[in-house]
Write a protein that holds these residues in place. Structure first.
Motif, PDB file in Angstrom:
ATOM      1  N   PRO A 142      56.714  69.265  41.804  1.00 51.56           N
ATOM      2  CA  PRO A 142      55.322  70.113  41.663  1.00 51.56           C
ATOM      3  C   PRO A 142      54.356  69.095  42.480  1.00 51.56           C
ATOM      4  CG  PRO A 142      56.291  70.635  39.715  1.00 51.56           C
ATOM      5  CD  PRO A 142      57.082  69.506  40.170  1.00 51.56           C
ATOM      6  N   PHE A 143      54.410  67.829  41.818  1.00 52.27           N
ATOM      7  CA  PHE A 143      53.311  66.633  42.248  1.00 52.27           C
ATOM      8  C   PHE A 143      53.762  66.472  43.758  1.00 52.27           C
ATOM      9  CE2 PHE A 143      51.582  62.564  42.999  1.00 52.27           C
ATOM     10  CZ  PHE A 143      50.590  62.510  42.250  1.00 52.27           C
ATOM     11  N   LYS A 144      54.863  66.068  44.151  1.00 56.97           N
ATOM     12  CA  LYS A 144      55.410  65.542  45.444  1.00 56.97           C
ATOM     13  C   LYS A 144      54.938  66.834  46.608  1.00 56.97           C
ATOM     14  CE  LYS A 144      59.566  65.269  48.468  1.00 56.97           C
ATOM     15  NZ  LYS A 144      59.039  64.116  49.311  1.00 56.97           N
ATOM     16  N   ALA A 145      55.047  68.008  46.055  1.00 57.25           N
ATOM     17  CA  ALA A 145      54.746  69.173  47.081  1.00 57.25           C
ATOM     18  C   ALA A 145      53.198  69.051  47.286  1.00 57.25           C
ATOM     19  CB  ALA A 145      55.186  70.579  46.360  1.00 57.25           C
ATOM     20  N   ALA A 146      52.565  69.035  46.336  1.00 55.73           N
ATOM     21  CA  ALA A 146      51.033  69.016  46.514  1.00 55.73           C
ATOM     22  C   ALA A 146      50.340  68.021  47.255  1.00 55.73           C
ATOM     23  CB  ALA A 146      50.382  69.144  44.892  1.00 55.73           C
ATOM     24  N   ALA A 149      51.210  67.966  50.993  1.00 55.70           N
ATOM     25  CA  ALA A 149      50.580  68.927  51.743  1.00 55.70           C
ATOM     26  C   ALA A 149      48.899  68.309  52.094  1.00 55.70           C
ATOM     27  CB  ALA A 149      50.281  70.186  50.695  1.00 55.70           C
ATOM     28  N   LEU A 150      48.568  67.418  51.356  1.00 55.86           N
ATOM     29  CA  LEU A 150      47.273  66.931  51.536  1.00 55.86           C
ATOM     30  C   LEU A 150      47.172  66.093  53.004  1.00 55.86           C
ATOM     31  CD1 LEU A 150      46.412  65.350  47.917  1.00 55.86           C
ATOM     32  CD2 LEU A 150      45.660  67.656  48.940  1.00 55.86           C
ATOM     33  N   LYS A 151      45.918  66.347  53.667  1.00 53.01           N
ATOM     34  CA  LYS A 151      45.534  65.478  54.890  1.00 53.01           C
ATOM     35  C   LYS A 151      44.709  64.272  54.179  1.00 53.01           C
ATOM     36  CE  LYS A 151      45.709  69.315  57.988  1.00 53.01           C
ATOM     37  NZ  LYS A 151      45.176  70.142  58.998  1.00 53.01           N
ATOM     38  N   PRO A 152      44.477  63.173  55.026  1.00 52.94           N
ATOM     39  CA  PRO A 152      43.498  62.013  54.476  1.00 52.94           C
ATOM     40  C   PRO A 152      42.200  62.651  54.081  1.00 52.94           C
ATOM     41  CG  PRO A 152      44.892  61.404  56.463  1.00 52.94           C
ATOM     42  CD  PRO A 152      45.300  62.797  56.384  1.00 52.94           C
ATOM     43  N   GLY A 153      41.833  62.370  53.007  1.00 57.72           N
ATOM     44  CA  GLY A 153      40.346  62.619  52.420  1.00 57.72           C
ATOM     45  C   GLY A 153      40.403  63.946  51.768  1.00 57.72           C
ATOM     46  N   HIS A 167      47.345  67.339  36.758  1.00 58.06           N
ATOM     47  CA  HIS A 167      47.125  66.281  37.742  1.00 58.06           C
ATOM     48  C   HIS A 167      46.190  66.678  38.556  1.00 58.06           C
ATOM     49  CE1 HIS A 167      50.999  64.099  36.931  1.00 58.06           C
ATOM     50  NE2 HIS A 167      51.474  65.347  36.763  1.00 58.06           N
ATOM     51  N   PHE A 168      45.125  65.956  38.922  1.00 55.48           N
ATOM     52  CA  PHE A 168      44.160  66.399  40.188  1.00 55.48           C
ATOM     53  C   PHE A 168      44.478  65.152  41.208  1.00 55.48           C
ATOM     54  CE2 PHE A 168      40.212  66.254  42.582  1.00 55.48           C
ATOM     55  CZ  PHE A 168      40.399  67.619  42.979  1.00 55.48           C
ATOM     56  N   ILE A 169      44.738  65.569  42.329  1.00 55.67           N
ATOM     57  CA  ILE A 169      45.602  64.408  43.525  1.00 55.67           C
ATOM     58  C   ILE A 169      44.415  64.521  44.718  1.00 55.67           C
ATOM     59  CG2 ILE A 169      47.381  63.914  44.805  1.00 55.67           C
ATOM     60  CD1 ILE A 169      48.881  65.845  42.877  1.00 55.67           C
ATOM     61  N   GLU A 170      44.271  63.156  45.329  1.00 58.60           N
ATOM     62  CA  GLU A 170      43.645  62.960  46.292  1.00 58.60           C
ATOM     63  C   GLU A 170      44.469  61.852  47.402  1.00 58.60           C
ATOM     64  OE1 GLU A 170      39.327  60.854  47.505  1.00 58.60           O
ATOM     65  OE2 GLU A 170      40.423  59.703  46.469  1.00 58.60           O
ATOM     66  N   LYS A 171      44.264  62.284  48.536  1.00 58.82           N
ATOM     67  CA  LYS A 171      44.904  61.267  49.681  1.00 58.82           C
ATOM     68  C   LYS A 171      43.785  60.513  50.102  1.00 58.82           C
ATOM     69  CE  LYS A 171      48.515  61.149  53.130  1.00 58.82           C
ATOM     70  NZ  LYS A 171      49.556  62.174  53.805  1.00 58.82           N
ATOM     71  N   ASP A 172      44.154  59.085  50.159  1.00 58.73           N
ATOM     72  CA  ASP A 172      42.934  58.169  50.707  1.00 58.73           C
ATOM     73  C   ASP A 172      42.682  58.447  52.073  1.00 58.73           C
ATOM     74  OD1 ASP A 172      42.330  56.948  48.324  1.00 58.73           O
ATOM     75  OD2 ASP A 172      43.591  55.083  49.068  1.00 58.73           O
ATOM     76  N   ASP A 173      41.478  58.139  52.567  1.00 57.29           N
ATOM     77  CA  ASP A 173      40.930  58.111  53.975  1.00 57.29           C
ATOM     78  C   ASP A 173      40.239  56.958  54.094  1.00 57.29           C
ATOM     79  OD1 ASP A 173      40.140  58.757  56.409  1.00 57.29           O
ATOM     80  OD2 ASP A 173      39.059  60.441  56.098  1.00 57.29           O
TER      81      ASP A 173
END
Length: 405
Positions: A142-146, A149-153, A167-173
């Motif tokens: 579930p973590f990998k899928a989420a 799917a994220l784009k930077p930021g 979890h709450f997840i962010e992708k760095d920008d």
């Protein structure tokens, strides 16, 4: 040959009493981390004044935080709030409430990395501002899928549930580095200023709890009275729990399918009265005169608590709160069990022989040591022959914590 080692009756009893008389205490930790979170009131002028007086310390801490907190291309960050195995709906709701409170802080302008550092239950990544790197192959489904799917930021639209919790997840920008640095400077300044005030406030609150108990107030009532002034209304939008993507639901990392649809949870709030770090009663295990009453005590604190536990009356409160690494503990004697002469009489022969054997071993060790010292110029001792072997190559006990994402 006559054995020269003798242990007297009084010496045997004293040691028996030291080992077999036990005490149990109730203690209330007043943590500086909780105080800094809820009980420190700082305005911007106060923060600025603190930074001015501690500029070098602030600059160093800020530089250290930037190494971990500044965005890195492709890196994923997360905040985890754990739930116990087999968590009830109430326990899950409490975890989601805490995560919602953390996300509200991020949306209000605090750096994701700093909130992760304070709140996340994944200790390994929390120390790095929630950063778990840029590869997701080893993540639970579930973590990998989420994360993938994220784009930077971007951040997840809600809480992602795994077997570890939420979890709450962010992708760095990296394009947002300037904004992160600006927010980081404000966050670090407030944290450091609050920490300096938290020590005095924690000590004062511990003294207040202590005085209330001594005056006859029940300990739970004393805690409610202490916490109540810091429970303030706050606007927090509850996070929705995201349904697991079909692929993740079909292939949970622990072999169990994750739910494809999220279960509705009760409404909970996270505040000073529900924070797990709030002042609340804990009970020690039974300890003897040579034992450690509970974790976090310094050697001096251990001496104080043990001395109190074996001299006070049940229900008494230690004269002063005990300093710990993260605050002050109020200590009350709950129970004491004293070894009896009747019990001692049954065990005396075996116990006395045990003490005598220990004395003989000590005497032999000292004798050999003196011989070695006396003959050190004449006899060469090869250390390799007296060292204990390491059958496991020295790797025993070295384990790695399981990643919690």
């Amino acid at each position: 040959i006559r054995d020269p080692v003798r242990v007297s009756e009084d010496e045997t009893w004293d040691e028996y009493d030291r080992r077999h008389s036990t005490a149990t205490v109730t203690y209330v930790p007043v943590k500086e981390s909780w105080v800094a979170r809820w009980a420190v009131d700082l305005d911007q002028a106060g923060i600025d004044a603190w930074v001015k007086d501690h500029q070098a310390d602030y600059d160093k801490e800020l530089a250290d935080r930037k190494k971990d907190d500044e965005p890195k291309a492709g890196h994923i960050r997360h905040i985890l709030v754990k739930t116990p195995y087999g968590a009830t709906d109430d326990e899950k709701a409490a975890a989601v409430a805490k995560l919602s409170w953390a996300v509200a802080r991020i949306r209000a302008g605090e750096p994701f990395a700093e909130v992760a550092r304070e709140v996340s239950d994944d200790a390994g990544s929390a120390a790095k501002g929630g950063d778990v790197g840029d590869k997701t192959d080893g993540f639970v489904a579930p973590f990998k899928a989420a994360a993938d799917a994220l784009k930077p930021g971007e951040m997840t639209a809600g809480a992602v549930e795994t077997q570890f919790g939420y979890h709450f997840i962010e992708k760095d920008d990296p394009n947002k580095t300037a904004d992160v640095d600006k927010a980081l400077g404000k966050s670090v300044a407030r944290q450091m200023a609050a920490k300096t005030k938290a020590t005095d406030i924690a000590q004062a609150l511990a003294a207040r709890i202590q005085a209330a108990i001594k005056s006859g107030t029940g300990i739970e009532d004393a805690l409610k009275q202490t916490v109540a002034p810091y429970v303030k209304p706050q606007k927090v939008d509850a996070l929705k729990v995201l349904p697991a993507p079909a692929a993740a639901a079909d292939a949970g990392a622990d072999g169990a399918a994750a739910p494809k649809t999220a279960t509705a949870l009760p409404t909970k709030s996270f505040d000073a009265s529900t924070d797990g770090d709030r002042p609340q009663t804990q009970t020690s295990s039974a300890f003897n005169r040579g034992g450690d009453p509970f974790q976090g005590l310094s050697p001096d604190g251990t001496v104080k608590v043990v001395g109190f536990a074996f001299s006070a009356k049940e229900g008494d409160v230690l004269a002063e709160p005990v300093r710990t690494p993260d605050g002050f503990d109020v200590v009350q004697l709950k129970q004491r069990n004293i070894a009896t002469r009747e019990e001692f009489a049954k065990d005396r022969p075996i116990f006395q022989e045990e003490l005598a054997r220990a004395k003989r071993d000590e005497a032999l060790s000292l004798y050999v040591k003196r011989l070695r010292e006396k003959s050190k110029d004449d006899i060469k001792v090869e250390d390799a022959y007296i060292q204990e072997s390491k059958a496991d190559g020295g790797t025993s006990g070295e384990t790695e914590d399981e990643d919690e994402y």
